[in-house]
Design a protein around this motif. Structure first.
Motif, mmCIF file in Angstrom:
data_model
loop_
_atom_site.group_PDB
_atom_site.id
_atom_site.type_symbol
_atom_site.label_atom_id
_atom_site.label_comp_id
_atom_site.label_asym_id
_atom_site.label_seq_id
_atom_site.Cartn_x
_atom_site.Cartn_y
_atom_site.Cartn_z
ATOM 1 N N LEU A 270 41.908 61.223 32.362
ATOM 2 C CA LEU A 270 42.679 60.500 31.344
ATOM 3 C C LEU A 270 43.487 59.371 31.970
ATOM 4 N N LYS A 271 44.070 59.652 33.129
ATOM 5 C CA LYS A 271 44.841 58.626 33.822
ATOM 6 C C LYS A 271 43.956 57.456 34.220
ATOM 7 N N GLU A 272 42.746 57.757 34.726
ATOM 8 C CA GLU A 272 41.826 56.692 35.123
ATOM 9 C C GLU A 272 41.417 55.844 33.922
ATOM 10 N N VAL A 273 41.081 56.531 32.813
ATOM 11 C CA VAL A 273 40.673 55.807 31.592
ATOM 12 C C VAL A 273 41.820 54.949 31.068
ATOM 13 N N THR A 274 43.037 55.505 31.098
ATOM 14 C CA THR A 274 44.211 54.754 30.640
ATOM 15 C C THR A 274 44.445 53.518 31.504
ATOM 16 N N ASP A 275 44.314 53.684 32.823
ATOM 17 C CA ASP A 275 44.485 52.545 33.729
ATOM 18 C C ASP A 275 43.433 51.474 33.462
ATOM 19 N N LYS A 276 42.173 51.909 33.275
ATOM 20 C CA LYS A 276 41.111 50.946 32.980
ATOM 21 C C LYS A 276 41.371 50.231 31.659
ATOM 22 N N TYR A 277 41.867 50.971 30.688
ATOM 23 C CA TYR A 277 42.164 50.382 29.378
ATOM 24 C C TYR A 277 43.267 49.329 29.496
ATOM 25 N N LYS A 278 44.314 49.659 30.264
ATOM 26 C CA LYS A 278 45.416 48.708 30.454
ATOM 27 C C LYS A 278 44.935 47.463 31.190
ATOM 28 N N ARG A 279 44.082 47.669 32.211
ATOM 29 C CA ARG A 279 43.558 46.515 32.949
ATOM 30 C C ARG A 279 42.681 45.652 32.055
ATOM 31 N N ALA A 280 41.889 46.321 31.204
ATOM 32 C CA ALA A 280 41.032 45.566 30.277
ATOM 33 C C ALA A 280 41.874 44.755 29.294
ATOM 34 N N LEU A 281 42.961 45.343 28.805
ATOM 35 C CA LEU A 281 43.861 44.617 27.915
ATOM 36 C C LEU A 281 44.472 43.413 28.628
ATOM 37 N N ALA A 282 44.910 43.623 29.878
ATOM 38 C CA ALA A 282 45.519 42.533 30.651
ATOM 39 C C ALA A 282 44.501 41.411 30.894
ATOM 40 N N ASP A 283 43.265 41.797 31.235
ATOM 41 C CA ASP A 283 42.227 40.786 31.459
ATOM 42 C C ASP A 283 41.937 40.011 30.184
ATOM 43 N N ALA A 284 41.869 40.723 29.065
ATOM 44 C CA ALA A 284 41.610 40.056 27.785
ATOM 45 C C ALA A 284 42.733 39.083 27.435
ATOM 46 N N GLU A 285 43.971 39.478 27.712
ATOM 47 C CA GLU A 285 45.113 38.599 27.439
ATOM 48 C C GLU A 285 45.071 37.366 28.348
ATOM 49 N N ASN A 286 44.696 37.571 29.609
ATOM 50 C CA ASN A 286 44.583 36.429 30.531
ATOM 51 C C ASN A 286 43.498 35.457 30.072
ATOM 52 N N VAL A 287 42.363 36.018 29.637
ATOM 53 C CA VAL A 287 41.279 35.168 29.133
ATOM 54 C C VAL A 287 41.730 34.404 27.891
ATOM 55 N N ARG A 288 42.463 35.076 27.012
ATOM 56 C CA ARG A 288 42.952 34.425 25.796
ATOM 57 C C ARG A 288 43.903 33.280 26.132
ATOM 58 N N GLN A 289 44.815 33.527 27.080
ATOM 59 C CA GLN A 289 45.764 32.484 27.465
ATOM 60 C C GLN A 289 45.064 31.304 28.131
ATOM 61 N N ARG A 290 44.073 31.622 29.008
ATOM 62 C CA ARG A 290 43.340 30.535 29.656
ATOM 63 C C ARG A 290 42.557 29.720 28.637
ATOM 64 N N SER A 291 41.941 30.411 27.684
ATOM 65 C CA SER A 291 41.177 29.711 26.648
ATOM 66 C C SER A 291 42.090 28.840 25.800
ATOM 67 N N GLN A 292 43.258 29.392 25.458
ATOM 68 C CA GLN A 292 44.215 28.614 24.673
ATOM 69 C C GLN A 292 44.681 27.377 25.443
ATOM 70 N N LYS A 293 44.916 27.547 26.742
ATOM 71 C CA LYS A 293 45.334 26.411 27.565
ATOM 72 C C LYS A 293 44.245 25.356 27.635
ATOM 73 N N LEU A 294 42.981 25.805 27.775
ATOM 74 C CA LEU A 294 41.872 24.859 27.826
ATOM 75 C C LEU A 294 41.736 24.091 26.519
ATOM 76 N N VAL A 295 41.936 24.802 25.396
ATOM 77 C CA VAL A 295 41.857 24.145 24.087
ATOM 78 C C VAL A 295 42.962 23.107 23.946
ATOM 79 N N GLU A 296 44.178 23.488 24.364
ATOM 80 C CA GLU A 296 45.305 22.558 24.275
ATOM 81 C C GLU A 296 45.081 21.337 25.163
ATOM 82 N N GLU A 297 44.560 21.565 26.382
ATOM 83 C CA GLU A 297 44.287 20.441 27.270
ATOM 84 C C GLU A 297 43.178 19.560 26.722
ATOM 85 N N ALA A 298 42.189 20.194 26.085
ATOM 86 C CA ALA A 298 41.108 19.408 25.483
ATOM 87 C C ALA A 298 41.646 18.517 24.365
ATOM 88 N N LYS A 299 42.604 19.044 23.611
ATOM 89 C CA LYS A 299 43.212 18.227 22.553
ATOM 90 C C LYS A 299 43.996 17.062 23.139
#
Length: 204
Positions: free
Chosen positions: A58-87
């Motif tokens: 359970l601890k391993e799955v929870t850690d993987k889930y948290k890392r996946a959430l963090a990675d998804a948030e980083n991707v979202r922020q990078r994508s948002q930054k790229l969109v803003e820079e493109a504008k």
């Protein structure tokens, strides 16, 4: 009495056998009870180990889930930054092309002798005023879209904003400052789009 004595050895044997049998039954029951006591402790041990494994999983799955959430948030922020820079910088290539037009307008207005711009030359005066108005208007459009002129005469030389064409000693000028601007530079939303071409003062 003699009969009892005669039969007593057999009775004693039978009694002894029954007693031994009873003791054996008691021993077996005691052993069974001990085994029953051991079995629950073994099962409990297995359950404890299984629980520990599940908790670790359970601890391993929870850690993987948290890392996946963090990675998804980083991707979202990078994508948002790229969109803003493109504008912001999507018009960069178009602006560079327009800078050449602005340069031509500036040279055209500078080439007209000011003493010739008078009512006696109405055609030249109208042409000159039209060029000036066009130049002013194009600068307004540039400013509206974040494109700012760089005319750094007297400023400190900055390699991120200026390109030095030459270095020369000049009396009364502080070394490292810009004494001459050969070509106006531009910045787009704080990013240098075209560096200003300048002459820099050096030590005598």
């Amino acid at each position: 009495v003699s009969f009892c004595l005669r039969t007593s050895p057999r009775l004693l044997c039978v009694a002894t056998q029954q007693k031994n049998t009873g003791q054996n039954l008691e021993d077996d029951q005691s052993q069974n009870q001990n085994e029953q006591k051991v079995e629950p402790s073994s099962a409990e041990k297995l359950l404890t180990e299984e629980k520990a494994k599940l908790e670790e999983r359970l601890k391993e799955v929870t850690d993987k889930y948290k890392r996946a959430l963090a990675d998804a948030e980083n991707v979202r922020q990078r994508s948002q930054k790229l969109v803003e820079e493109a504008k912001l910088y999507g018009i960069q290539s178009f602006c560079k092309d327009l800078l050449e037009v602005a340069d031509i307008l500036e040279k055209a207005t500078e080439s007209v002798p000011k003493e010739e711009v008078k009512d006696e030359n109405p055609h030249l005066k109208s042409l000159y005023e039209g060029l000036v108005m066009t130049e002013v208007q194009i600068q307004k459009v540039f400013q509206k879209h974040g494109l700012i002129r760089l005319n750094p005469v007297g400023a400190k030389f900055d390699p991120y904003e200026h390109e030095a064409l030459f270095h020369a000693p000049m009396e009364g000028k502080e070394p490292g400052t810009i004494a001459l601007v050969s070509k106006i530079g531009y910045k787009l939303h704080g990013r240098t789009l075209r560096p200003a071409l300048v002459g820099v003062v050096k030590d005598a």
